[in-house]
Design a protein around this motif. Sequence first.
Motif, PDB file in Angstrom:
ATOM      1  N   TYR A  16       0.832  -1.200   0.000  1.00 26.59           N
ATOM      2  CA  TYR A  16       0.000   0.000   0.000  1.00 26.59           C
ATOM      3  C   TYR A  16       0.870   1.255   0.000  1.00 26.59           C
ATOM      4  CZ  TYR A  16      -2.876   3.809   1.678  1.00 26.59           C
ATOM      5  OH  TYR A  16      -3.482   5.033   1.814  1.00 26.59           O
ATOM      6  N   LEU A  17       1.886   1.281   0.847  1.00 21.40           N
ATOM      7  CA  LEU A  17       2.742   2.459   0.943  1.00 21.40           C
ATOM      8  C   LEU A  17       3.520   2.690  -0.354  1.00 21.40           C
ATOM      9  CD1 LEU A  17       4.088   2.063   4.588  1.00 21.40           C
ATOM     10  CD2 LEU A  17       2.325   3.648   3.761  1.00 21.40           C
ATOM     11  N   LEU A  18       3.939   1.617  -1.000  1.00 22.84           N
ATOM     12  CA  LEU A  18       4.612   1.759  -2.290  1.00 22.84           C
ATOM     13  C   LEU A  18       3.638   2.273  -3.339  1.00 22.84           C
ATOM     14  CD1 LEU A  18       7.006   1.390  -4.189  1.00 22.84           C
ATOM     15  CD2 LEU A  18       6.357  -1.026  -4.433  1.00 22.84           C
ATOM     16  N   GLY A  19       2.447   1.702  -3.366  1.00 22.28           N
ATOM     17  CA  GLY A  19       1.445   2.147  -4.330  1.00 22.28           C
ATOM     18  C   GLY A  19       1.011   3.578  -4.106  1.00 22.28           C
ATOM     19  N   ALA A  20       1.133   4.048  -2.879  1.00 24.38           N
ATOM     20  CA  ALA A  20       0.692   5.401  -2.536  1.00 24.38           C
ATOM     21  C   ALA A  20       1.693   6.483  -2.936  1.00 24.38           C
ATOM     22  CB  ALA A  20       0.413   5.492  -1.036  1.00 24.38           C
ATOM     23  N   GLY A  24       3.495  11.072 -10.282  1.00 28.78           N
ATOM     24  CA  GLY A  24       3.142  12.202 -11.141  1.00 28.78           C
ATOM     25  C   GLY A  24       3.317  13.522 -10.427  1.00 28.78           C
ATOM     26  N   LEU A  25       2.860  13.586  -9.200  1.00 28.93           N
ATOM     27  CA  LEU A  25       2.971  14.805  -8.407  1.00 28.93           C
ATOM     28  C   LEU A  25       4.432  15.127  -8.112  1.00 28.93           C
ATOM     29  CD1 LEU A  25       1.541  17.048  -6.805  1.00 28.93           C
ATOM     30  CD2 LEU A  25       1.439  15.470  -4.864  1.00 28.93           C
ATOM     31  N   LEU A  26       5.209  14.112  -7.734  1.00 26.30           N
ATOM     32  CA  LEU A  26       6.614  14.320  -7.406  1.00 26.30           C
ATOM     33  C   LEU A  26       7.416  14.776  -8.617  1.00 26.30           C
ATOM     34  CD1 LEU A  26       7.251  11.207  -5.107  1.00 26.30           C
ATOM     35  CD2 LEU A  26       6.870  13.581  -4.395  1.00 26.30           C
ATOM     36  N   LEU A  27       7.159  14.173  -9.759  1.00 27.15           N
ATOM     37  CA  LEU A  27       7.908  14.518 -10.968  1.00 27.15           C
ATOM     38  C   LEU A  27       7.591  15.932 -11.447  1.00 27.15           C
ATOM     39  CD1 LEU A  27       7.688  11.175 -12.985  1.00 27.15           C
ATOM     40  CD2 LEU A  27       9.713  12.142 -11.899  1.00 27.15           C
ATOM     41  N   THR A  28       6.316  16.302 -11.407  1.00 24.96           N
ATOM     42  CA  THR A  28       5.965  17.651 -11.872  1.00 24.96           C
ATOM     43  C   THR A  28       6.511  18.720 -10.933  1.00 24.96           C
ATOM     44  OG1 THR A  28       3.789  17.353 -10.810  1.00 24.96           O
ATOM     45  CG2 THR A  28       3.915  16.999 -13.190  1.00 24.96           C
ATOM     46  N   ALA A  33       7.107  22.189 -12.781  1.00 27.24           N
ATOM     47  CA  ALA A  33       5.827  22.327 -13.486  1.00 27.24           C
ATOM     48  C   ALA A  33       4.672  22.666 -12.548  1.00 27.24           C
ATOM     49  CB  ALA A  33       5.498  21.040 -14.246  1.00 27.24           C
ATOM     50  N   GLY A  34       4.931  22.743 -11.245  1.00 24.75           N
ATOM     51  CA  GLY A  34       3.885  23.122 -10.300  1.00 24.75           C
ATOM     52  C   GLY A  34       3.196  21.933  -9.674  1.00 24.75           C
ATOM     53  N   ASP A  35       2.128  22.236  -8.951  1.00 17.26           N
ATOM     54  CA  ASP A  35       1.344  21.220  -8.259  1.00 17.26           C
ATOM     55  C   ASP A  35       0.363  20.601  -9.245  1.00 17.26           C
ATOM     56  OD1 ASP A  35      -0.356  19.689  -6.663  1.00 17.26           O
ATOM     57  OD2 ASP A  35      -0.327  21.121  -5.015  1.00 17.26           O
ATOM     58  N   LEU A  36       0.530  19.322  -9.525  1.00 16.07           N
ATOM     59  CA  LEU A  36      -0.299  18.637 -10.510  1.00 16.07           C
ATOM     60  C   LEU A  36      -1.776  18.694 -10.151  1.00 16.07           C
ATOM     61  CD1 LEU A  36      -0.184  16.945 -13.121  1.00 16.07           C
ATOM     62  CD2 LEU A  36       0.076  14.906 -11.684  1.00 16.07           C
ATOM     63  N   ARG A  37      -2.074  18.778  -8.865  1.00 17.55           N
ATOM     64  CA  ARG A  37      -3.475  18.794  -8.426  1.00 17.55           C
ATOM     65  C   ARG A  37      -4.177  20.099  -8.789  1.00 17.55           C
ATOM     66  NH1 ARG A  37      -2.066  17.343  -2.359  1.00 17.55           N
ATOM     67  NH2 ARG A  37      -0.422  18.813  -2.951  1.00 17.55           N
ATOM     68  N   ALA A  38      -3.403  21.109  -9.171  1.00 15.01           N
ATOM     69  CA  ALA A  38      -3.974  22.393  -9.572  1.00 15.01           C
ATOM     70  C   ALA A  38      -3.968  22.561 -11.085  1.00 15.01           C
ATOM     71  CB  ALA A  38      -3.198  23.537  -8.927  1.00 15.01           C
ATOM     72  N   ILE A  39      -3.652  21.486 -11.804  1.00 12.26           N
ATOM     73  CA  ILE A  39      -3.556  21.529 -13.261  1.00 12.26           C
ATOM     74  C   ILE A  39      -4.611  20.616 -13.868  1.00 12.26           C
ATOM     75  CG2 ILE A  39      -2.072  21.012 -15.248  1.00 12.26           C
ATOM     76  CD1 ILE A  39       0.333  21.528 -13.385  1.00 12.26           C
ATOM     77  N   GLY A  40      -5.248  21.076 -14.933  1.00 10.96           N
ATOM     78  CA  GLY A  40      -6.192  20.234 -15.666  1.00 10.96           C
ATOM     79  C   GLY A  40      -7.258  19.633 -14.785  1.00 10.96           C
ATOM     80  N   SER A  41      -7.348  18.302 -14.806  1.00  9.49           N
ATOM     81  CA  SER A  41      -8.375  17.596 -14.038  1.00  9.49           C
ATOM     82  C   SER A  41      -8.023  17.497 -12.561  1.00  9.49           C
ATOM     83  CB  SER A  41      -8.549  16.176 -14.599  1.00  9.49           C
ATOM     84  OG  SER A  41      -7.377  15.413 -14.377  1.00  9.49           O
ATOM     85  N   GLY A  42      -6.769  17.805 -12.205  1.00  9.81           N
ATOM     86  CA  GLY A  42      -6.339  17.677 -10.821  1.00  9.81           C
ATOM     87  C   GLY A  42      -5.918  16.274 -10.446  1.00  9.81           C
ATOM     88  N   TYR A  97      -6.045   5.485  -3.294  1.00  9.53           N
ATOM     89  CA  TYR A  97      -6.349   6.198  -2.054  1.00  9.53           C
ATOM     90  C   TYR A  97      -5.080   6.396  -1.220  1.00  9.53           C
ATOM     91  CZ  TYR A  97     -10.972   4.656  -3.514  1.00  9.53           C
ATOM     92  OH  TYR A  97     -12.116   4.411  -4.238  1.00  9.53           O
ATOM     93  N   PRO A  98      -4.150   7.249  -1.685  1.00  7.86           N
ATOM     94  CA  PRO A  98      -2.883   7.444  -0.968  1.00  7.86           C
ATOM     95  C   PRO A  98      -3.056   8.256   0.312  1.00  7.86           C
ATOM     96  CG  PRO A  98      -3.015   8.940  -2.833  1.00  7.86           C
ATOM     97  CD  PRO A  98      -4.221   8.045  -2.916  1.00  7.86           C
ATOM     98  N   VAL A  99      -2.501   7.744   1.385  1.00  2.00           N
ATOM     99  CA  VAL A  99      -2.622   8.427   2.668  1.00  2.00           C
ATOM    100  C   VAL A  99      -1.960   9.794   2.622  1.00  2.00           C
ATOM    101  CG1 VAL A  99      -0.516   7.346   3.569  1.00  2.00           C
ATOM    102  CG2 VAL A  99      -2.286   8.155   5.160  1.00  2.00           C
ATOM    103  N   TRP A 100      -0.896   9.938   1.813  1.00  3.63           N
ATOM    104  CA  TRP A 100      -0.164  11.203   1.743  1.00  3.63           C
ATOM    105  C   TRP A 100      -1.000  12.329   1.144  1.00  3.63           C
ATOM    106  CZ3 TRP A 100       3.209   8.585   4.264  1.00  3.63           C
ATOM    107  CH2 TRP A 100       3.666   7.349   3.824  1.00  3.63           C
ATOM    108  N   LEU A 101      -1.999  11.971   0.328  1.00  2.00           N
ATOM    109  CA  LEU A 101      -2.799  12.977  -0.381  1.00  2.00           C
ATOM    110  C   LEU A 101      -4.246  12.963   0.099  1.00  2.00           C
ATOM    111  CD1 LEU A 101      -1.425  12.446  -4.023  1.00  2.00           C
ATOM    112  CD2 LEU A 101      -0.610  14.016  -2.247  1.00  2.00           C
ATOM    113  N   ARG A 102      -4.433  12.654   1.364  1.00  2.00           N
ATOM    114  CA  ARG A 102      -5.775  12.605   1.954  1.00  2.00           C
ATOM    115  C   ARG A 102      -6.686  11.652   1.181  1.00  2.00           C
ATOM    116  NH1 ARG A 102      -6.880  19.013   3.497  1.00  2.00           N
ATOM    117  NH2 ARG A 102      -5.007  19.249   4.804  1.00  2.00           N
ATOM    118  N   PHE A 103      -6.091  10.554   0.717  1.00  2.00           N
ATOM    119  CA  PHE A 103      -6.816   9.469   0.049  1.00  2.00           C
ATOM    120  C   PHE A 103      -7.413   9.890  -1.296  1.00  2.00           C
ATOM    121  CE2 PHE A 103      -6.991   8.815   4.664  1.00  2.00           C
ATOM    122  CZ  PHE A 103      -6.237   7.644   4.749  1.00  2.00           C
ATOM    123  N   ARG A 104      -6.860  10.932  -1.910  1.00  2.00           N
ATOM    124  CA  ARG A 104      -7.313  11.370  -3.234  1.00  2.00           C
ATOM    125  C   ARG A 104      -6.230  11.047  -4.249  1.00  2.00           C
ATOM    126  NH1 ARG A 104      -9.668  17.389  -1.585  1.00  2.00           N
ATOM    127  NH2 ARG A 104     -11.291  16.622  -0.144  1.00  2.00           N
ATOM    128  N   GLY A 105      -6.344   9.885  -4.870  1.00  2.00           N
ATOM    129  CA  GLY A 105      -5.301   9.418  -5.771  1.00  2.00           C
ATOM    130  C   GLY A 105      -5.731   9.341  -7.213  1.00  2.00           C
TER     131      GLY A 105
END
Length: 205
Positions: A16-20, A24-28, A33-42, A97-105
């Motif tokens: 689970y922790l590996l999958g979480a 995409g967020l780390l690379l951008t 390139a900014g916070d991926l969650r604020a780009i396009g579909s989020g 459902y990554p714990v690091w992103l409040r389960f929004r994966g």
Amino acid sequence: MTTPWIGALVTLIASYLLGAVPFGLLLTRASGAGDLRAIGSGNIGATNVLRTGRKGLAAATLILDAAKGAVAVLVAGAIQPDWAPLAATGAFLGHLYPVWLRFRGGKGVATMLGVVLALHWPTGLVFAAVWLLSLAATRISSVGGMSAAISAPVSAAWFGNFSLVLLFIALALLVLWKHRANIDRLMAGEEPRVGGRSGTSSAEG
């Protein structure tokens, strides 16, 4: 008698922790390139990374999201073959459902590709082929991803690997659930096409 259960629990949590890990967020972020969650579909998947205009980052995201699923399965399977499906489940749920992103994966298509390839590579090849062919035929990212997910339990059954059919059905249903907004847009004829004027369709990740 408790050791196998402890090992299985550790496998589930570690997978689970590996999958979480939100590649995409780390690379951008690392590329500026900014916070991926604020780009396009989020979404944190490869298709949304493509919205940044960084094709290399999008390809890397897809590969890494698939790889984390495959690595979890292969490592667990090398330790105890019976734990491989458990690792697949853990890694897949971690991405969705990554714990690091409040389960929004992400939506799970790339990670599902990785776990399916690791569990049964012929089914994984069918998954990849259906994904690419459906995307090429429709130019709609969500159609490609959902079609690929649905193909997994069907092709596993066709190959006679019935022990994986129920797992693949469960993963496919979760992919469809994560695409429920896309399904609504498809039914309304409003789902954008890849490369179309409205931009890249919602991310498969």
